[in-house]
Design a protein around this motif. Structure first.
Motif, mmCIF file in Angstrom:
data_model
loop_
_atom_site.group_PDB
_atom_site.id
_atom_site.type_symbol
_atom_site.label_atom_id
_atom_site.label_comp_id
_atom_site.label_asym_id
_atom_site.label_seq_id
_atom_site.Cartn_x
_atom_site.Cartn_y
_atom_site.Cartn_z
ATOM 1 N N GLY A 176 -11.327 -33.362 -108.930
ATOM 2 C CA GLY A 176 -11.527 -34.462 -108.299
ATOM 3 C C GLY A 176 -13.123 -34.567 -107.787
ATOM 4 O O GLY A 176 -13.380 -35.705 -107.751
ATOM 5 N N ARG A 177 -13.489 -33.399 -107.427
ATOM 6 C CA ARG A 177 -14.948 -33.587 -106.942
ATOM 7 C C ARG A 177 -16.002 -33.803 -108.126
ATOM 8 O O ARG A 177 -17.240 -34.047 -107.639
ATOM 9 N N ASN A 178 -15.784 -33.362 -109.326
ATOM 10 C CA ASN A 178 -17.021 -33.370 -110.542
ATOM 11 C C ASN A 178 -16.730 -34.147 -111.687
ATOM 12 O O ASN A 178 -17.770 -34.210 -112.493
ATOM 13 N N GLU A 213 -24.821 -31.611 -115.774
ATOM 14 C CA GLU A 213 -25.073 -33.092 -115.038
ATOM 15 C C GLU A 213 -24.242 -32.753 -113.497
ATOM 16 O O GLU A 213 -24.803 -33.517 -112.744
ATOM 17 N N ARG A 214 -23.394 -31.904 -113.480
ATOM 18 C CA ARG A 214 -22.681 -31.730 -112.159
ATOM 19 C C ARG A 214 -23.617 -31.160 -111.124
ATOM 20 O O ARG A 214 -23.268 -30.984 -109.928
ATOM 21 N N CYS A 215 -24.949 -30.511 -111.531
ATOM 22 C CA CYS A 215 -25.834 -30.134 -110.530
ATOM 23 C C CYS A 215 -26.736 -31.090 -110.168
ATOM 24 O O CYS A 215 -27.635 -30.632 -109.200
ATOM 25 N N ILE A 216 -26.516 -32.181 -110.592
ATOM 26 C CA ILE A 216 -27.772 -33.514 -109.944
ATOM 27 C C ILE A 216 -27.092 -33.942 -108.782
ATOM 28 O O ILE A 216 -25.894 -34.580 -108.650
ATOM 29 N N ASN A 217 -28.003 -33.889 -107.828
ATOM 30 C CA ASN A 217 -27.562 -34.661 -106.490
ATOM 31 C C ASN A 217 -27.735 -36.080 -106.604
ATOM 32 O O ASN A 217 -28.534 -36.713 -107.460
ATOM 33 N N HIS A 218 -27.250 -36.862 -105.504
ATOM 34 C CA HIS A 218 -27.196 -38.237 -105.513
ATOM 35 C C HIS A 218 -28.402 -38.592 -104.531
ATOM 36 O O HIS A 218 -29.026 -37.914 -103.992
ATOM 37 N N SER A 219 -29.046 -39.717 -105.113
ATOM 38 C CA SER A 219 -30.119 -40.603 -104.188
ATOM 39 C C SER A 219 -29.785 -41.932 -104.201
ATOM 40 O O SER A 219 -29.349 -42.431 -105.235
ATOM 41 N N CYS A 240 -25.502 -38.463 -96.880
ATOM 42 C CA CYS A 240 -26.542 -38.596 -97.700
ATOM 43 C C CYS A 240 -28.181 -38.308 -97.086
ATOM 44 O O CYS A 240 -28.245 -38.515 -95.958
ATOM 45 N N GLU A 241 -28.706 -37.117 -97.625
ATOM 46 C CA GLU A 241 -30.079 -36.837 -97.177
ATOM 47 C C GLU A 241 -30.966 -37.257 -97.935
ATOM 48 O O GLU A 241 -32.222 -36.707 -98.212
ATOM 49 N N CYS A 242 -30.895 -38.562 -98.891
ATOM 50 C CA CYS A 242 -31.962 -38.788 -100.060
ATOM 51 C C CYS A 242 -33.127 -39.359 -99.083
ATOM 52 O O CYS A 242 -33.069 -39.852 -97.958
ATOM 53 N N ARG A 268 -28.151 -28.049 -96.543
ATOM 54 C CA ARG A 268 -27.172 -28.948 -96.633
ATOM 55 C C ARG A 268 -26.815 -29.514 -98.177
ATOM 56 O O ARG A 268 -25.770 -29.545 -98.551
ATOM 57 N N LYS A 269 -28.109 -29.643 -99.004
ATOM 58 C CA LYS A 269 -27.709 -30.321 -100.305
ATOM 59 C C LYS A 269 -27.308 -29.176 -101.440
ATOM 60 O O LYS A 269 -26.853 -29.516 -102.502
ATOM 61 N N GLY A 270 -27.634 -28.227 -100.889
ATOM 62 C CA GLY A 270 -27.383 -26.850 -101.903
ATOM 63 C C GLY A 270 -28.393 -27.015 -103.185
ATOM 64 O O GLY A 270 -29.522 -27.265 -102.915
ATOM 65 N N LYS A 271 -28.001 -26.841 -104.491
ATOM 66 C CA LYS A 271 -29.007 -26.767 -105.448
ATOM 67 C C LYS A 271 -29.165 -28.056 -106.102
ATOM 68 O O LYS A 271 -28.491 -28.917 -105.766
ATOM 69 N N GLY A 272 -30.079 -28.204 -106.809
ATOM 70 C CA GLY A 272 -30.477 -29.682 -107.433
ATOM 71 C C GLY A 272 -31.172 -29.255 -108.770
ATOM 72 O O GLY A 272 -31.412 -28.369 -109.266
HETATM 73 C C1 LIG Z 1 -22.011 -32.746 -108.006
HETATM 74 S S1 LIG Z 1 -22.465 -31.722 -106.674
HETATM 75 C C2 LIG Z 1 -24.251 -31.701 -106.904
HETATM 76 C C3 LIG Z 1 -24.817 -30.094 -106.864
HETATM 77 C C4 LIG Z 1 -24.804 -29.482 -105.519
HETATM 78 N N1 LIG Z 1 -25.980 -29.702 -104.782
HETATM 79 C C5 LIG Z 1 -24.544 -28.004 -105.564
HETATM 80 O O1 LIG Z 1 -25.454 -27.181 -105.037
HETATM 81 O O2 LIG Z 1 -23.527 -27.493 -106.338
HETATM 82 C C6 LIG Z 1 -22.341 -32.807 -105.196
HETATM 83 C C7 LIG Z 1 -22.711 -32.084 -103.972
HETATM 84 O O3 LIG Z 1 -23.883 -32.010 -103.858
HETATM 85 C C8 LIG Z 1 -24.512 -32.312 -102.485
HETATM 86 N N2 LIG Z 1 -25.224 -33.676 -102.339
HETATM 87 C C9 LIG Z 1 -25.420 -34.156 -103.485
HETATM 88 N N3 LIG Z 1 -26.489 -35.225 -103.212
HETATM 89 C C10 LIG Z 1 -26.801 -35.137 -101.925
HETATM 90 C C11 LIG Z 1 -27.257 -36.048 -101.035
HETATM 91 N N4 LIG Z 1 -28.133 -36.978 -101.467
HETATM 92 N N5 LIG Z 1 -27.437 -35.499 -99.732
HETATM 93 C C12 LIG Z 1 -26.643 -34.475 -99.202
HETATM 94 N N6 LIG Z 1 -25.896 -33.910 -100.036
HETATM 95 C C13 LIG Z 1 -25.861 -33.959 -101.283
HETATM 96 C C14 LIG Z 1 -22.918 -32.695 -101.602
HETATM 97 O O4 LIG Z 1 -22.423 -31.573 -101.095
HETATM 98 C C15 LIG Z 1 -22.023 -33.179 -102.851
HETATM 99 O O5 LIG Z 1 -20.672 -33.035 -102.368
#
Ligand SMILES: C[S@@+](CC[C@H](N)C(=O)[O-])C[C@H]1O[C@@H](n2cnc3c(N)ncnc32)[C@H](O)[C@@H]1O
Length: 380
Positions: free
Chosen positions: A227-229, A288-294, A353-355, A13-17
């Motif tokens: 818009g997204r990044n 920086e755009r590869c960093i997930n939220h917590s 959020c999945e943090c 769900r989160k993809g990469k980080g």
């Molecule tokens: C700026 S991107 C971060 C990199 C992203 N994970 C990727 O694989 O490209 C933001 C996206 O990552 C995912 N993401 C980031 N933080 C997350 C979180 N705490 N829980 C779930 N998904 C998250 C969401 O899909 C979000 O729209």
């Protein structure tokens, strides 16, 4: 030297980080990077916030800045030698007059996009700029000029395919998510606004390569990427001067006096311009755009040089193997309930959020934070 971090798969769900590959101590800089593209917001510029057209470094000196933001032309700034602005380095575009903080910024801007996007040679640009301002009033979060710059960068690149690929790295998600991002960028009646901006862009970008980017499909992709990044950038000549004063050796009495002066300036700025203090804009950062939220972030994005250079700094000690996360929410929003935080993340960032903090609070009832209740009721 090893970088100290790597990008890898995180979860489906989160993809990469971004993950630490070494230990970082609190306040340590994890990396620094310059944006692929950046741009000052249109109203911010119109209101007289003088920033370098390329790197957003302030072009006022600190005294001018303080006088403007407090609306007090009589303030005299102590320690003027600690002001970072060096006007002797400033340069201006010979054709449209926009300012640059240095010759290097002027040259980089011309080489990357300004040859194509000079107001002097492209009068149609003004129409796009003014149309955008009527669609997006402050507080600003985006600018259509960032998208114009993306197209111009591709147009002016020697290797156009590589330039396009660099931007497409930022594109992800379904077409539904893409439309959600455009709605976030343009607000209500987004399709009418989109079409109006697209036609204005077609007037500017008439060469064959750029024309393929101002089709409905091409432009939707660019809007969604922005818009997204895009990351907000704020640069303030007063806050850099304050940092320089803090490092300066002073007697106890002088320190007390200068601290009082600084507090009073912030107070008067707050009265006159509220939180509208900085030169503001946005940019796209590849790493920086590869960093997930917590909701319990261990790092934060900072702008230590007073320009568009982003430094990712550890907020806490981080061990090798740990995921490095920032917060997409501001400090106030982070304090709210899980329900309120996720409402904001869903609305603005289109994810749940999945943090660790949200997972721990998964049994919490869906309670809206008190301070949000009124606005929730208004929306209903
Ligand atoms: C700026 S991107 C971060 C990199 C992203 N994970 C990727 O694989 O490209 C933001 C996206 O990552 C995912 N993401 C980031 N933080 C997350 C979180 N705490 N829980 C779930 N998904 C998250 C969401 O899909 C979000 O729209």
């Amino acid at each position: 030297m090893a970088l100290g971090y790597e990008i890898r798969h995180c979860s489906d769900r989160k993809g990469k980080g971004l993950f630490a590959t070494k230990d970082f101590s609190e306040n340590e800089v994890i990396f620094e990077e310059k944006p692929l593209v950046s741009c000052q917001f249109a109203w911010n510029e119109t209101y007289g916030y003088l920033a370098c057209h390329h790197c957003l470094r302030p072009m006022e000196d600190t005294e001018e800045n303080v006088r403007r933001l407090t609306n007090n032309p009589n303030i005299v700034l102590p320690f003027p030698e600690l002001c970072p602005t060096n006007k002797s380095l400033h340069r201006y575009c010979d054709q449209c007059g926009v300012g640059f903080c240095s010759d290097s910024c002027k040259q980089q801007s011309w080489a990357q996009y300004h040859e194509y996007l000079c107001f002097g040679t492209h009068p149609a640009l003004k129409n796009l700029y003014e149309a955008w301002k009527t669609m997006h009033y402050p507080p600003e979060t985006a600018s259509v000029m960032l998208i114009a710059r993306m197209i111009a960068i591709i147009e002016q690149a020697q290797d156009k395919d590589s330039a396009i690929s660099a931007f497409l790295e930022f594109a992800h998600g379904t077409s539904e998510e893409r439309d959600g991002s455009i709605l976030k960028f343009l607000g209500e009646q987004f399709f009418e606004k989109f079409e109006c901006l697209r036609l204005l862009m077609s007037d500017i970008f008439q060469t064959c390569h750029a024309q393929s980017l101002v089709t409905e499909e091409g432009l939707k992709t660019l809007f969604a990427i922005a818009g997204r990044n895009s990351q907000g950038i704020g640069s303030s000549v007063f806050s850099i001067w304050v940092k320089n004063v803090e490092k300066f050796e002073l007697s106890e009495e002088s320190r007390k006096e200068i601290n009082e002066f600084i507090d009073n300036v912030y107070l008067s700025m707050d009265r006159h311009v509220g939180c509208f203090l900085n030169n503001e804009g946005s940019g796209l950062y590849r790493l920086e755009r590869c960093i997930n939220h917590s909701c319990l972030p261990n790092a934060s994005s900072t702008f230590p040089y007073g320009d568009y250079t982003l430094a990712l700094v550890a907020k806490t000690a981080i061990s090798a193997g740990e995921e490095i996360c920032i917060s997409y929410l501001d400090e106030c929003e982070l304090e709210r309930s899980k329900h309120s935080r996720n409402k904001h993340l869903r609305e603005y960032y289109l994810f749940e959020c999945e943090c660790e903090k949200c997972l721990k609070q998964s049994d919490e009832p869906d309670v809206t934070s008190e301070e949000e209740t009124d606005s929730d009721m208004d929306e209903e």
